[in-house]
Write a protein that holds these residues in place. Sequence first.
Motif, short mmCIF file in Angstrom:
data_model
loop_
_atom_site.label_atom_id
_atom_site.label_comp_id
_atom_site.label_asym_id
_atom_site.label_seq_id
_atom_site.Cartn_x
_atom_site.Cartn_y
_atom_site.Cartn_z
N LEU A 58 1.13 -7.73 3.59
CA LEU A 58 2.53 -7.38 3.43
C LEU A 58 3.27 -8.55 2.80
O LEU A 58 2.99 -9.71 3.10
N SER A 59 4.18 -8.25 1.88
CA SER A 59 5.02 -9.32 1.35
C SER A 59 6.46 -8.85 1.32
O SER A 59 6.75 -7.64 1.26
N ILE A 60 7.37 -9.81 1.40
CA ILE A 60 8.80 -9.51 1.36
C ILE A 60 9.40 -10.38 0.27
O ILE A 60 9.42 -11.60 0.37
N PHE B 27 10.02 -4.83 0.05
CA PHE B 27 8.88 -4.95 0.96
C PHE B 27 7.70 -4.28 0.29
O PHE B 27 7.84 -3.15 -0.18
N LYS B 28 6.57 -4.98 0.22
CA LYS B 28 5.40 -4.34 -0.37
C LYS B 28 4.23 -4.39 0.61
O LYS B 28 3.87 -5.45 1.11
N PHE B 29 3.66 -3.20 0.81
CA PHE B 29 2.50 -3.07 1.67
C PHE B 29 1.29 -2.83 0.78
O PHE B 29 1.30 -1.93 -0.05
N TYR B 30 0.28 -3.69 0.94
CA TYR B 30 -0.95 -3.57 0.15
C TYR B 30 -2.07 -3.11 1.09
O TYR B 30 -2.69 -3.93 1.77
N PRO B 31 -2.31 -1.79 1.16
CA PRO B 31 -3.37 -1.31 2.05
C PRO B 31 -4.73 -1.81 1.58
O PRO B 31 -4.88 -2.16 0.40
N ARG C 29 0.79 -12.08 -10.19
CA ARG C 29 0.20 -10.78 -9.88
C ARG C 29 -0.33 -10.85 -8.45
O ARG C 29 -0.34 -11.93 -7.83
N VAL C 30 -0.79 -9.70 -7.95
CA VAL C 30 -1.36 -9.68 -6.60
C VAL C 30 -2.74 -9.03 -6.67
O VAL C 30 -2.87 -7.93 -7.23
N PHE C 31 -3.75 -9.73 -6.18
CA PHE C 31 -5.08 -9.11 -6.15
C PHE C 31 -5.22 -8.30 -4.88
O PHE C 31 -4.60 -8.61 -3.86
N GLY D 163 -3.10 -13.06 -1.65
CA GLY D 163 -3.05 -12.01 -2.67
C GLY D 163 -2.27 -12.47 -3.90
O GLY D 163 -2.66 -12.21 -5.03
N LEU D 164 -1.18 -13.19 -3.65
CA LEU D 164 -0.33 -13.63 -4.76
C LEU D 164 -1.03 -14.71 -5.58
O LEU D 164 -1.59 -15.66 -5.03
N GLU D 165 -0.99 -14.53 -6.91
CA GLU D 165 -1.55 -15.52 -7.82
C GLU D 165 -0.56 -15.79 -8.93
O GLU D 165 0.12 -14.88 -9.41
O1 LIG Z 1 3.44 -9.52 -3.00
C1 LIG Z 1 3.75 -10.63 -3.41
O2 LIG Z 1 3.34 -11.66 -2.88
C2 LIG Z 1 4.61 -10.81 -4.64
C3 LIG Z 1 5.47 -9.63 -4.97
C4 LIG Z 1 6.16 -9.79 -6.30
O3 LIG Z 1 5.80 -10.57 -7.13
C5 LIG Z 1 7.33 -8.95 -6.61
O4 LIG Z 1 7.66 -8.06 -5.80
O5 LIG Z 1 7.96 -9.17 -7.67
#
Ligand SMILES: O=C(O)CCC(=O)C(=O)O
Length: 355
Positions: free
Chosen positions: A291-293, A204-208, A280-282, A239-241
């Motif tokens: 948020l991404s999972i 799980f990634k949180f991008y504030p 990558r994620v901008f 965000g995802l590219e």
């Molecule tokens: O945040 C995202 O959309 C992608 C995350 C990602 O590429 C990763 O965790 O390997």
Amino acid sequence: MEQMVQHLLENGLTAVPKRFIQPPEKRVSQTPRKVDEGLQLPLVDLSGMEDDQGRRHVVSEISRACTEWGFVQVLNHGVSEELLQATMDYAWRFFALPADEKEEYRVGKIVGSGHGYGRLFENDERVIADWNDGLAVPSYNRIVDKLPKLIRPPGFQEVVDEYGRALQQLHRKILGLLSEAVGQPSEFFYSKIGGDKAIGDTSFKFYPPCPEPELVLGLSAHEDGGSVLTFVQQSEVPGLEVLKDGEWVVVQPVPHAIVVNVGDILQMISNGRFRSVQHRVFPTQAPAGRLSIATFNKPTPDTIVQPAPELCSKTQPPLYRPVKFLDCQIEFFARKNLGPGFIKRYEMNSTDIIP
Ligand SMILES: O=C(O)CCC(=O)C(=O)O
Ligand SMILES: [Fe+2]
């Protein structure tokens, strides 16, 4: 102790600390980006596979995307909207917990393949940090008895487990389509990674929101080193590219869709037919953040990862040398940063230059 982005912001930070600042050539504004609406990542509907013709069409679309892009989005994938939503909701609630509760899951406190709360590869002060906070957990077929307790808040663990089971099924399904695409039986790739014993990890990634987005990256460019296929669910903020022909293309969030990307392991097993591509994620300025999972589907630890002999020939000799997956994971997590090119060390003629 490494401070998390979220808590820097809660403490009133208004300028980006030095260790997050990217060199100019890595900044989003300095790299070629495709804004042309004409070039979009393929979106494939998996619902039309009941008859042979429909299935052949889906097989060819998915296979083309995994060859040309290394990425595809799928709809009607069989994972229920309720489950996607519940997993997202719990993830938001985890990151909203008080700091000391999240600290119990700190990376490093927990033994086993980078599981825990924190940022991987960034314990070294000299490494430029990404503008995100992460929580990585075992997803399916993972026995990590060093995990301190069930993930909070209550109910999250059950949802993570159910999500894992659903994605394991989806993995089998999509590997089946890719197997057919290379002229093999449906179970071909799945059996090469250990079948039902193969493992999954979820990150799980949180991008504030970032006060100076032009200076940082949400997540540095990388390929998914230890992964066969990765499944990503993203919240509605883009965000995802993905890197396509030298230009970065946004993977637009599509409600209920799952992003599928080829990892290094499938590139190796398919002998380069399916490509593990940089992404990558901008950073975002959206007030609630992004948020991404990401679920990384992996072989069993004792799998010998190598180009499938069935896909090699005199004219298509194996491009990679065999490696035991456990060793591959150890090498992956021993790196200093996420950076691209991990697969190079397994190329047949590599001279052991380790990026
Ligand atoms: O945040 C995202 O959309 C992608 C995350 C990602 O590429 C990763 O965790 O390997
Ligand atoms: Fe990734």
